[in-house]
Design a protein around this motif. Structure first.
Motif, mmCIF file in Angstrom:
data_model
loop_
_atom_site.group_PDB
_atom_site.id
_atom_site.type_symbol
_atom_site.label_atom_id
_atom_site.label_comp_id
_atom_site.label_asym_id
_atom_site.label_seq_id
_atom_site.Cartn_x
_atom_site.Cartn_y
_atom_site.Cartn_z
ATOM 1 N N GLY A 160 0.814 -1.208 0.000
ATOM 2 C CA GLY A 160 0.000 0.000 0.000
ATOM 3 C C GLY A 160 0.850 1.261 0.000
ATOM 4 N N LEU A 161 2.180 1.097 0.112
ATOM 5 C CA LEU A 161 3.076 2.256 0.085
ATOM 6 C C LEU A 161 2.995 2.952 -1.269
ATOM 7 N N ASP A 162 3.142 4.258 -1.264
ATOM 8 C CA ASP A 162 3.020 5.081 -2.467
ATOM 9 C C ASP A 162 4.233 4.889 -3.389
ATOM 10 N N VAL A 163 4.079 5.346 -4.611
ATOM 11 C CA VAL A 163 5.176 5.345 -5.587
ATOM 12 C C VAL A 163 6.371 6.078 -4.976
ATOM 13 N N GLY A 164 7.555 5.501 -5.135
ATOM 14 C CA GLY A 164 8.774 6.096 -4.613
ATOM 15 C C GLY A 164 9.261 5.444 -3.334
ATOM 16 N N PHE A 165 8.460 4.566 -2.775
ATOM 17 C CA PHE A 165 8.883 3.912 -1.538
ATOM 18 C C PHE A 165 9.585 2.591 -1.823
ATOM 19 N N ARG A 166 10.470 2.250 -0.893
ATOM 20 C CA ARG A 166 11.218 0.996 -0.924
ATOM 21 C C ARG A 166 11.100 0.344 0.442
ATOM 22 N N PHE A 167 11.309 -0.958 0.468
ATOM 23 C CA PHE A 167 11.381 -1.657 1.751
ATOM 24 C C PHE A 167 12.418 -2.760 1.679
ATOM 25 N N LEU A 168 12.905 -3.122 2.850
ATOM 26 C CA LEU A 168 13.824 -4.236 3.037
ATOM 27 C C LEU A 168 13.418 -4.894 4.347
ATOM 28 N N SER A 169 13.167 -6.205 4.317
ATOM 29 C CA SER A 169 12.787 -6.905 5.550
ATOM 30 C C SER A 169 13.296 -8.336 5.504
ATOM 31 N N ASP A 170 13.329 -8.943 6.694
ATOM 32 C CA ASP A 170 13.711 -10.350 6.747
ATOM 33 C C ASP A 170 12.851 -11.082 7.773
ATOM 34 N N SER A 171 13.008 -12.376 7.825
ATOM 35 C CA SER A 171 12.190 -13.215 8.694
ATOM 36 C C SER A 171 12.573 -13.098 10.171
ATOM 37 N N LYS A 172 13.677 -12.425 10.461
ATOM 38 C CA LYS A 172 14.111 -12.247 11.854
ATOM 39 C C LYS A 172 13.567 -10.952 12.461
ATOM 40 N N GLY A 173 12.772 -10.200 11.694
ATOM 41 C CA GLY A 173 12.152 -8.990 12.220
ATOM 42 C C GLY A 173 12.777 -7.693 11.764
ATOM 43 N N TYR A 174 13.872 -7.767 10.975
ATOM 44 C CA TYR A 174 14.468 -6.529 10.469
ATOM 45 C C TYR A 174 13.526 -5.903 9.457
ATOM 46 N N GLU A 175 13.400 -4.584 9.515
ATOM 47 C CA GLU A 175 12.545 -3.869 8.568
ATOM 48 C C GLU A 175 13.086 -2.463 8.377
ATOM 49 N N ASP A 176 13.175 -2.050 7.126
ATOM 50 C CA ASP A 176 13.552 -0.682 6.795
ATOM 51 C C ASP A 176 12.662 -0.238 5.643
ATOM 52 N N ILE A 177 12.069 0.922 5.794
ATOM 53 C CA ILE A 177 11.191 1.496 4.764
ATOM 54 C C ILE A 177 11.656 2.918 4.541
ATOM 55 N N TRP A 178 11.852 3.304 3.280
ATOM 56 C CA TRP A 178 12.307 4.654 3.003
ATOM 57 C C TRP A 178 11.775 5.124 1.657
ATOM 58 N N TYR A 179 11.794 6.446 1.519
ATOM 59 C CA TYR A 179 11.334 7.100 0.293
ATOM 60 C C TYR A 179 12.535 7.404 -0.578
ATOM 61 N N ASP A 180 12.417 7.111 -1.874
ATOM 62 C CA ASP A 180 13.488 7.343 -2.842
ATOM 63 C C ASP A 180 12.898 8.160 -3.999
ATOM 64 N N GLU A 181 13.129 9.450 -3.970
ATOM 65 C CA GLU A 181 12.558 10.381 -4.962
ATOM 66 C C GLU A 181 12.834 9.954 -6.409
ATOM 67 N N LYS A 182 14.005 9.333 -6.641
ATOM 68 C CA LYS A 182 14.386 8.944 -8.012
ATOM 69 C C LYS A 182 13.389 7.967 -8.624
ATOM 70 N N LEU A 183 12.716 7.165 -7.803
ATOM 71 C CA LEU A 183 11.789 6.161 -8.325
ATOM 72 C C LEU A 183 10.559 6.774 -8.983
ATOM 73 N N LYS A 184 10.209 8.002 -8.601
ATOM 74 C CA LYS A 184 9.010 8.641 -9.148
ATOM 75 C C LYS A 184 9.200 9.088 -10.606
#
Length: 186
Positions: A160-184
């Motif tokens: 459901g994240l908007d255009v320009g967002f990225r995520f990185l996660s793993d099964s151990k609970g790590y999660e990072d979500i950030w906006y990357d203007e270049k993707l738009k």
């Protein structure tokens, strides 16, 4: 018809070990439902009979933990999508689950990466991969977004994240979500 929990677990095992096919399960279910002496708890599941769902059903029989909806019902994930968007300062932009997502062929690995470009016709704009990223033309394969429910239901919350967002996660609970203007602008 007397059916025990162990009978149902054995039925699951036989299907998972390819000793029976889904027709046997369908016939068993119909016989059970049609039997006047069978006590049915009036549960209406009706999920597709496949390896994932039968494994989840067996897990439910053994542990009482029911993950069938997580793997079969898109709407179960909507509140989690909204929470992720709120936490990440993103507008909630749900996708059409019938449209395609580009995925790598090795989705069972960790960590899992995703990014959302502007959508093109027939796509959501999402690209998801695990392992090393590749520029190869065949690295991403299109799949219908709702098919991710069976493969990796834990990532539906990010879609459901908007255009320009990225995520990185793993099964151990790590999660990072950030906006990357270049993707738009791609």
């Amino acid at each position: 018809m007397k059916v025990t929990r162990q009978n149902l677990i054995e039925l699951c095992d036989n299907f998972l070990d390819d000793k029976i096919d889904k027709t046997v399960i369908q016939n068993f279910a119909w016989a059970a439902i049609s039997d006047d002496d069978f006590e049915w708890d009036n549960e209406d599941i009706n999920f597709e009979i496949n390896k994932t769902n039968v494994s989840l059903w067996k897990k439910r029989l053994l542990t009482e933990k029911d993950d069938l909806l997580l793997h079969n019902n898109w709407n179960v994930h909507i509140e989690a999508q909204k929470e992720i968007c709120d936490k990440s300062n993103s507008t909630w932009k749900p996708i059409n689950k019938k449209l395609n997502i580009g995925v790598s062929t090795n989705l069972e690995k960790d960590p899992i990466n995703g990014l959302r470009y502007p959508a093109e016709k027939g796509t959501t704009g999402w690209f998801i991969w695990t392992g090393e990223y590749s520029e190869a033309d065949d690295f991403f394969q299109p799949i219908c977004a709702e098919h991710l429910l069976q493969q990796r239901p834990e990532i539906i919350k990010y879609l459901g994240l908007d255009v320009g967002f990225r995520f990185l996660s793993d099964s151990k609970g790590y999660e990072d979500i950030w906006y990357d203007e270049k993707l738009k602008n791609i």
